[in-house]
Write an enzyme that holds these catalytic residues in place. Structure first.
Site, PDB file in Angstrom:
ATOM      1  CG  HIS A 165     -38.735  38.404  10.292  1.00 56.81           C
ATOM      2  ND1 HIS A 165     -38.106  37.454   9.528  1.00 56.81           N
ATOM      3  CD2 HIS A 165     -38.210  39.593   9.905  1.00 56.81           C
ATOM      4  CE1 HIS A 165     -37.233  38.022   8.739  1.00 56.81           C
ATOM      5  NE2 HIS A 165     -37.283  39.333   8.942  1.00 56.81           N
ATOM      6  CD  GLU A 264     -40.430  38.403   7.096  1.00 60.97           C
ATOM      7  OE1 GLU A 264     -40.837  39.489   7.585  1.00 60.97           O
ATOM      8  OE2 GLU A 264     -39.357  38.308   6.457  1.00 60.97           O
TER       9      GLU A 264
END
Length: 290
Positions: A165, A264
């Site tokens: 992330h 991400e």
């Protein structure tokens, strides 16, 4: 003093790991601080969480860390590269899985003139079985130098979704573009922000989007440089910005959204199919192009 300077200046219980790496404590987290001729960086052992990465040639960190994050046990850090595993999103508790809120072990550390190589590992234990009743072995390999590379490997009899992330530091989110995303996506917000160009994003409001057929490379084009993100064995790429909703997020500054964007590397639409016999992995390589 910035949060990164605070980390660099923290020397509590300092332990030398290698020439360019030392271990220290910041609030309730054990931190590895990297100061190498090619870059500076830091990793929290909670979550195997890369906190920031700044190559020598960059005036600002390329991997961004929130000034308001707190290093509390069992609380996810805001910024850096959280590891969302073994699920992505709010499909179970805790959101984005437990890997980012439990302590990992430092397995190896080596370095040369190109940078530092670190391996961190996590195995199922009494704490993880409170969240997920599976035997597993996780390993995160990081290379931190002129480039930044992360490879997450897992082994065990299960399927899992997840994401690296990544929060990327930018000069001003309203002046950047992200390309290489592909033309199919799942919108996770009720607001409409259709791309002007297929596979490319510019930002003028909150965005939370799963691109389901992305290209292998995403490019963040900023004022004087481009961040090249090479996704490895991924199935999806998520783009996210809270925009002015940042004021409602306790560990984000009200105006902080101007200076980061999340792009991400994910396995969501095609979960990782793992086995006890072999490791399955995915990862990302990050470079700065002038």
């Amino acid at each position: 003093m910035s949060i990164i300077q605070t980390i660099k200046n923290t020397h509590d219980d300092q332990k030398i790991v290698s020439k360019s790496v030392y271990q220290t404590t910041c609030q309730e987290h054990t931190i590895l601080v990297i100061t190498h001729p090619q870059c500076s960086a830091a990793i929290s052992l909670q979550g195997a969480h890369l906190l920031y990465w700044q190559p020598k040639a960059s005036s600002l960190p390329i991997i961004w860390l929130s000034e308001k994050t707190l290093f509390k046990k069992g609380v996810a850090v805001r910024g850096g590269v959280p590891i969302c595993w073994p699920w992505f999103g709010k499909v179970a508790e805790p959101a984005h899985g437990f890997a980012r809120i439990v302590d990992w072990q430092l397995t190896s550390c080596s370095e040369n003139e190109d940078g530092v190589d670190i391996t961190l590992s996590l195995k199922d234990n009494e704490k993880t079985r409170q969240y997920w009743p599976h035997h597993f072995e996780l390993e995160l390999k990081l290379h931190l130098g002129k480039t930044c590379q992360l490879e997450l490997s897992c082994q065990g009899d299960f399927n899992a979704t997840g994401a690296l992330h990544s929060y990327f530091g930018v000069s001003d989110i309203s002046a950047i573009s992200v390309s290489g995303l592909g033309d199919t996506y799942e919108e996770r917000l009720t607001t409409i922000n259709k791309p002007k160009t297929a596979g490319e994003m510019t930002f003028n409001q909150a965005v939370d989007r799963i691109y389901t057929h992305p290209e292998p490379i995403s490019l963040i084009k900023d004022n004087d440089h481009t961040i090249k993100i090479t996704h490895i064995n991924h199935s999806d790429v998520v783009t996210w910005t809270p925009w002015d909703n940042a004021k409602n997020v306790v560990d984000l500054g009200e105006q902080s959204y101007h200076n980061f964007v999340c792009v991400e590397t994910c396995r969501i639409s095609k979960p990782i199919e793992s086995s006890n016999k072999a490791k399955t992995s995915y990862g990302v390589k990050i470079e700065v192009i002038k």
